[in-house]
Design an enzyme around this catalytic site. Structure first.
Site, PDB file in Angstrom:
ATOM      1  CE1 TYR A  16      -6.882  -4.756   1.603  1.00  0.00           C
ATOM      2  CE2 TYR A  16      -5.433  -5.758   3.219  1.00  0.00           C
ATOM      3  CZ  TYR A  16      -5.621  -4.908   2.155  1.00  0.00           C
ATOM      4  OH  TYR A  16      -4.564  -4.211   1.629  1.00  0.00           O
ATOM      5  CG  ASP A  20       2.128  -3.397   6.833  1.00  0.00           C
ATOM      6  OD1 ASP A  20       1.587  -2.807   5.873  1.00  0.00           O
ATOM      7  OD2 ASP A  20       2.163  -4.626   6.938  1.00  0.00           O
ATOM      8  CG  ASP A  33       4.354  -4.708   2.712  1.00  0.00           C
ATOM      9  OD1 ASP A  33       4.395  -5.359   3.764  1.00  0.00           O
ATOM     10  OD2 ASP A  33       3.291  -4.428   2.121  1.00  0.00           O
ATOM     11  CE  LYS A  56      -5.317  -0.140   1.332  1.00  0.00           C
ATOM     12  NZ  LYS A  56      -4.585  -1.314   1.853  1.00  0.00           N
ATOM     13  CG  ASP A  97       5.479  -6.845   7.336  1.00  0.00           C
ATOM     14  OD1 ASP A  97       5.628  -6.820   8.576  1.00  0.00           O
ATOM     15  OD2 ASP A  97       4.377  -7.048   6.792  1.00  0.00           O
ATOM     16  CB  SER A 141      -0.941   0.001   1.206  1.00  0.00           C
ATOM     17  OG  SER A 141      -0.213  -0.007   2.421  1.00  0.00           O
TER      18      SER A 141
END
Length: 609
Positions: free
Chosen positions: A225, A101, A103, A216, A155, A90
């Site tokens: 989701y 978060d 990524d 979303k 992450d 995202s």
């Protein structure tokens, strides 16, 4: 990025007309509603993210330099070998919100191994200023380190390229970078490459982002989701929205959202969703091909990534989650139709799910340990296997579907005896235990914390068929027993420190922590009156039963018990409790739970270890 025929995508657009005045009006109200719902982060949070990413970038370079010196490189060569971070998900797509978060992909040169990533980078993260909740999962399908840095969840993935140094201007879109690297690195690179390609394949990036924010939020509110639980993940939702944008290249967000629900509800699955034609590439790796591979042919709702090697982002979808997702597409289409004509508000689309009110009966899956860091890994392992439990439940007679909830509920209890520890691991938390604080157990022998994460699966049971005589049977002993065996096969499973419990519960007995403050708990099911008709065991469920594809697994025969008058009641329930480890009862055969009504004329048999 248009193709030779002058359009984006694998087919021509359905319409290239501009949006109407009414569509512009509803788009304006949609954006107002998205702002009201808090989907946009503040400028301050955006700056914090940028600062954290800058600090992480420097840490990755320091990590690469440290390993280079250990491998015998000179200091100057180690510094020159670089190291670079890329974002995906995202954040890269530009649709992240408060608390989302990041990524983060760490791209490193060939002298840095994956073992180095977990042996050196993970400890460096633990010592990093502002970092908490650092946990590495090297055995994951895509090996990952999770962390929270200055309040921002992150992450971390790693990709090792066959390069001696990583230049600052490196682009990941070159397929040749995939040469001479292992499959885990190919998978790690996939997230960033896919996000970049999606943005290049949509006709209007801002319209795509506004539309995706809406979808979303809707998917999160409706609890569909979650890739790990068999629904669509963030990348899959992004690709679906991107495809609608391709089909209506001049439409604005309100119009895209309207078409999204109509088209997705009517989509002819398993026809795949493609943003461009599947391409071959330089590697001897598997590319999604249902004509060639039976496993690809089994994908129920395939949404295919637009980068090489093409993969199915929705391989986790099961018969149950397909039914649930399709029903939500229909609900969305009905509401947005009303929004367009002015008889409904956008807020109705985003109403919270009714998962904990929807079914009469649920399975609780409780993972427990006595250590916070261990609990993160153990509960993550259990969650990753729940899809297998759902798939086994789908073969049980009389079950329409098994509906997994998309997240677990975490709790810490402070226990003063072994009996309390075992009770908490079973989900039996008394008011005394719930109110006890950490300081209340300090210095007491045998006392300690118990960390639990509880997952839920809703059970939709077929109503009794007209004319049917006698009690029906619902035996879920095989799926639950096989599930506990599966999670205990984890290579790091330790019976002395980890517990796993699977048990059934009625909706009226659900714990308070699954409901929002002020949200009313479901009332106990109304008992059948003499001569009255039984109600549908699973209200609001799809009317069509899922297709069966093979015979049922073996089941066990459990007799119904007589009541105090000597008559056999039409409904009985044998409790299911599968246990393992110090945080679960040592003798599960001795566990006693009440016989519970499970639905009109249904006898339920469940396994116990």
């Amino acid at each position: 990025m248009t193709n030779d025929r002058g359009y984006l995508g694998v087919t021509p657009p359905i319409s290239v007309v501009e949006s109407t005045e009414r569509e512009k009006e509803v788009t304006s109200t949609l954006m107002e509603e998205l702002r009201r719902q808090g989907t946009f982060e503040t400028d301050e949070e955006a700056r914090t993210r940028e600062l954290v990413l800058g600090r992480v970038s420097a840490l990755v370079k320091k990590f690469v330099q440290k390993v280079g010196i250990m491998r015998g490189l000179s200091e100057s060569a180690a510094v020159a070998s670089g190291g670079k971070i890329f974002t995906s998900g995202s954040y890269r797509l530009g649709v992240h919100g408060p608390g989302s978060d990041i990524d983060t992909l760490c791209v490193v040169p060939k002298h840095v191994s994956r073992d180095d990533f977990f042996e050196f980078f993970e400890p460096m993260l633990r010592e990093f200023d502002g970092a908490t909740e650092v946990a590495g999962v090297p055995e994951a399908y895509v090996p990952i380190i999770t962390a929270n840095i200055s309040g921002i969840p992150m992450d971390f993935l790693m990709a090792r390229l066959a390069l001696s140094s990583i230049p600052e201007d490196l682009s990941l879109q070159d397929d040749n970078l995939l040469r001479n690297i292992d499959e885990r690195c190919v998978r790690s690179l996939g997230g960033s490459r896919v996000a970049n390609e999606i943005l290049r394949l949509v006709p209007n990036v801002q319209v795509f982002r506004d539309s995706l924010r809406c979808i979303k939020l809707w998917a999160q509110r409706r609890a569909i989701y979650s890739n790990v639980n068999g629904f669509f993940g963030g990348v899959a939702w992004a690709m679906l929205v991107a495809r609608i944008c391709q089909l209506y290249p001049n439409a604005i967000a309100g119009a895209i959202v309207s078409r999204f629900f109509i088209i997705m509800y009517q989509w002819s699955w398993p026809q795949p969703v493609l943003l461009k034609q599947i391409e071959e590439g330089p590697l001897q790796v598997k590319v999604w091909n249902p004509k060639l591979y039976p496993v690809d042919r089994a994908h129920r709702m395939p949404i295919i990534t637009p980068t090489y090697p093409a993969m199915c982002a929705t391989h986790n979808v099961t018969a149950s989650t397909q039914m649930i997702t399709t029903e939500e597409f229909k609900r969305g289409a009905d509401i947005v139709d009303k929004v367009i004509v002015g008889t409904a508000q956008w807020s109705e689309l985003f109403l919270k799910h009714d998962f904990f009110h929807k079914y009469r009966y649920y399975l609780q899956i409780i993972a427990s340990t006595g250590d916070a860091d261990l609990q993160i890994k153990w509960s993550g392992t259990v969650e990753s296997r729940i899809r297998q439990l759902v798939m086994k439940l789908e073969y049980v007679d009389s079950l329409i579907l098994a509906h997994p909830f998309i997240k677990g509920f975490e709790q810490v209890c402070y226990c003063i005896s072994e009996e309390e520890i075992h009770a908490v691991a079973k989900g039996e938390i008394s008011e005394t235990i719930a109110k006890r604080k950490k300081e209340d157990i300090e210095g007491k022998d045998g006392a300690g914390p118990v960390y639990t994460t509880t997952f839920y699966v809703g059970l939709a049971i077929e109503p009794k068929q007209p004319g049917a005589v006698g009690p029906r049977r619902l035996d879920i002993s095989y799926p639950t027993t096989e599930f506990t065996k599966l999670v205990k096969m984890w290579e790091k499973f330790d019976e002395a420190t980890m517990g796993i419990v699977v048990r059934n519960t009625k909706s009226s007995l659900l714990p308070d922590n699954v409901f929002d403050p002020g949200e009313r708990q479901p009332k106990p099911a109304v008992k059948r009156t003499k001569g009255g008709k039984s109600s549908n065991t699973s209200p609001d469920m799809p009317s069509s039963k899922r297709p069966r594809t093979s015979s049922n697994p073996p089941t066990k025969d459990v007799p119904a018990k007589a009541n105090e008058n000597g008559a056999v009641p039409p409904i009985t329930l044998t409790p299911v409790i599968e246990t393992a480890g110090a945080f679960a009862p040592k003798d599960s055969s001795g566990i006693k739970t009440p016989q519970l009504p499970f639905g009109e004329n249904v006898a339920v048999a469940t396994g116990a270890q």
